[in-house]
Structure formats: structure tokens, C-alpha cells
Design a protein around this motif. Structure first.
Motif, PDB file in Angstrom:
ATOM      1  N   THR A  87       6.059   0.518 -10.799  1.00 52.78           N
ATOM      2  CA  THR A  87       7.365  -0.105 -10.589  1.00 52.78           C
ATOM      3  C   THR A  87       7.259  -1.217  -9.551  1.00 52.78           C
ATOM      4  O   THR A  87       7.783  -2.315  -9.747  1.00 52.78           O
ATOM      5  CB  THR A  87       8.408   0.941 -10.149  1.00 52.78           C
ATOM      6  N   GLU A  88       6.567  -0.940  -8.461  1.00 55.91           N
ATOM      7  CA  GLU A  88       6.395  -1.927  -7.389  1.00 55.91           C
ATOM      8  C   GLU A  88       5.752  -3.219  -7.893  1.00 55.91           C
ATOM      9  O   GLU A  88       6.128  -4.305  -7.460  1.00 55.91           O
ATOM     10  CB  GLU A  88       5.519  -1.340  -6.273  1.00 55.91           C
ATOM     11  N   VAL A  89       4.763  -3.107  -8.778  1.00 57.68           N
ATOM     12  CA  VAL A  89       4.039  -4.289  -9.238  1.00 57.68           C
ATOM     13  C   VAL A  89       4.630  -4.887 -10.509  1.00 57.68           C
ATOM     14  O   VAL A  89       4.122  -5.866 -11.035  1.00 57.68           O
ATOM     15  CB  VAL A  89       2.521  -4.017  -9.430  1.00 57.68           C
ATOM     16  N   ARG A 101       4.375   0.755   1.746  1.00 61.01           N
ATOM     17  CA  ARG A 101       5.674   0.869   1.078  1.00 61.01           C
ATOM     18  C   ARG A 101       6.132   2.305   0.908  1.00 61.01           C
ATOM     19  O   ARG A 101       7.305   2.570   0.672  1.00 61.01           O
ATOM     20  CB  ARG A 101       5.605   0.203  -0.287  1.00 61.01           C
ATOM     21  N   ALA A 102       5.179   3.264   0.942  1.00 62.78           N
ATOM     22  CA  ALA A 102       5.514   4.675   0.780  1.00 62.78           C
ATOM     23  C   ALA A 102       4.381   5.489   1.375  1.00 62.78           C
ATOM     24  O   ALA A 102       3.275   4.988   1.576  1.00 62.78           O
ATOM     25  CB  ALA A 102       5.695   5.026  -0.693  1.00 62.78           C
ATOM     26  N   PRO A 146       9.815   5.691   1.455  1.00 61.81           N
ATOM     27  CA  PRO A 146       9.812   6.794   0.497  1.00 61.81           C
ATOM     28  C   PRO A 146       8.639   7.744   0.763  1.00 61.81           C
ATOM     29  O   PRO A 146       7.538   7.299   1.101  1.00 61.81           O
ATOM     30  CB  PRO A 146       9.645   6.101  -0.857  1.00 61.81           C
ATOM     31  N   LEU A 147       8.899   9.036   0.621  1.00 61.66           N
ATOM     32  CA  LEU A 147       7.853  10.051   0.705  1.00 61.66           C
ATOM     33  C   LEU A 147       7.539  10.517  -0.701  1.00 61.66           C
ATOM     34  O   LEU A 147       8.442  10.824  -1.479  1.00 61.66           O
ATOM     35  CB  LEU A 147       8.311  11.248   1.551  1.00 61.66           C
ATOM     36  N   LEU A 148       6.257  10.553  -1.018  1.00 62.01           N
ATOM     37  CA  LEU A 148       5.795  11.006  -2.318  1.00 62.01           C
ATOM     38  C   LEU A 148       4.902  12.216  -2.113  1.00 62.01           C
ATOM     39  O   LEU A 148       4.183  12.303  -1.114  1.00 62.01           O
ATOM     40  CB  LEU A 148       5.012   9.884  -3.018  1.00 62.01           C
ATOM     41  N   ASP A 149       4.943  13.138  -3.058  1.00 60.25           N
ATOM     42  CA  ASP A 149       4.078  14.315  -2.993  1.00 60.25           C
ATOM     43  C   ASP A 149       2.654  13.876  -3.275  1.00 60.25           C
ATOM     44  O   ASP A 149       2.365  13.331  -4.346  1.00 60.25           O
ATOM     45  CB  ASP A 149       4.550  15.344  -4.020  1.00 60.25           C
ATOM     46  N   LEU A 150       1.753  14.085  -2.343  1.00 58.99           N
ATOM     47  CA  LEU A 150       0.359  13.666  -2.472  1.00 58.99           C
ATOM     48  C   LEU A 150      -0.291  14.223  -3.730  1.00 58.99           C
ATOM     49  O   LEU A 150      -1.211  13.622  -4.277  1.00 58.99           O
ATOM     50  CB  LEU A 150      -0.430  14.103  -1.228  1.00 58.99           C
ATOM     51  N   LYS A 152       0.824  -1.210   0.000  1.00 58.93           N
ATOM     52  CA  LYS A 152       0.000   0.000   0.000  1.00 58.93           C
ATOM     53  C   LYS A 152       0.856   1.257   0.000  1.00 58.93           C
ATOM     54  O   LYS A 152       1.996   1.243   0.468  1.00 58.93           O
ATOM     55  CB  LYS A 152      -0.879   0.058   1.247  1.00 58.93           C
ATOM     56  N   VAL A 153       0.224   2.338  -0.464  1.00 60.45           N
ATOM     57  CA  VAL A 153       0.710   3.691  -0.252  1.00 60.45           C
ATOM     58  C   VAL A 153      -0.262   4.321   0.736  1.00 60.45           C
ATOM     59  O   VAL A 153      -1.479   4.205   0.570  1.00 60.45           O
ATOM     60  CB  VAL A 153       0.737   4.502  -1.569  1.00 60.45           C
TER      61      VAL A 153
END
Length: 164
Positions: free
Chosen positions: A159-161, A130-131, A143-147, A109-110
């Protein structure tokens, strides 16, 4: 089918992110289905409609079909809520199933996170996350991602899948 989740507390931005991800990933040529978990009673049918009357009469399942779409409604009639795996088995094959909610299931999940909601970060105690997609700086070992950067979040998930 590959599966990936978007989780988080209420008002964290999950549904908006899901909507943007479906649009982004399908625009890249992938087929996507979604599963949304609700904590309240839901009904896609309306009182007085024929399909509603069929269910009220005791039908276990009702298929509502038209030239534009069809829906299968299943009445649990006191049975336990089905596990996510059973629901996934009901879906037609697609490249990716995005799952909103089901925060306690074990799929990757994110987490959508907005500090303004003042909810705790789920990822702190959940290795399946995962992030974190957030609008705030955080100190976490993922990892931090911009919402608001849908393309970057889609890149991460694909990429993950293994679909990147």
C-alpha cells in the motif's frame, strides 16, 4: 522501481521478516529483488576457485556465470563503500526492491523490533520509519504491526509503495 526497507538492531528479526516478505510478495505475482547491508567483510567467493583467483590477480570486476545464476563481484580496493543509490542503479528492473539494513538512509522503512533484545526503538527518532513490526506492545506514533503477521506487513508495504 519501488523501494522499501526493513531495519532494526541485531536479532530483531529483520532477516526472517525479509525472507517471509519476499516469499509472500512474489506469491502475489510481484517481482522482488533485495539488497542486504553487512557491517562486516563478506565474500561470496571461495579461495582456490577460478573467480577468486581472478579477483586476487587484480580484476576490478568478475562475473561468475552458470546455467542457473550469475553473480557480479566488484572489488572496492580501498574505495569508499558505494551509496545505496549506486547499488540500486545496478539492479535489473523489478516491481519492488526490499532493503535490509541501511537504517540511516532516507527511504521508507518498517522497523523490526523485539523487546527481548533490550535495544532502543529506532523509530522514536527516525521519521523514515513508517511502522514498527513487533512482538510487544509499544507506545509510539506509528502503526504497529505484528512481527509474525507477514501478510499484514506485506499489505502495509505494498500500500505504501502503491502496488496494493
Amino acid at each position: 522501481m519501488k523501494i522499501y526497507g526493513i531495519t532494526g538492531w541485531k536479532n530483531a528479526g529483520k532477516t526472517g521478516l525479509m525472507e517471509r516478505l519476499v516469499a509472500e510478495i512474489t506469491a502475489r505475482g510481484f517481482t522482488v529483488s533485495t539488497i542486504k547491508h553487512a557491517h562486516h567483510s563478506v565474500d561470496v567467493d571461495q579461495p582456490g576457485k577460478d573467480s577468486y583467483r581472478h579477483r586476487q590477480a587484480g580484476a576490478q570486476q568478475v562475473v561468475l556465470a552458470s546455467a542457473n545464476r550469475w553473480a557480479l563481484m566488484t572489488e572496492l580496493r580501498g574505495a569508499d563503500e558505494p551509496p545505496l543509490a549506486d547499488l540500486l542503479a545496478q539492479l535489473a528492473p523489478v516491481d519492488l526492491v526490499l532493503i535490509e539494513g541501511y537504517k540511516r538512509d532516507t527511504h521508507p522503512k518498517v522497523e523490526a523490533f523485539r523487546a527481548v533484545t533490550e535495544n532502543p526503538l529506532i523509530a522514536t527518532n527516525d521519521p523514515t520509519i513508517r511502522a514498527v513490526a513487533t512482538d510487544s506492545p509499544l507506545d509510539i506514533d506509528r502503526p504497529l504491526l505484528d512481527l509474525n503477521d507477514t501478510a499484514a506487513i506485506a499489505d502495509f508495504i505494498l500500500t505504501e509503495v502503491g502496488l496494493a
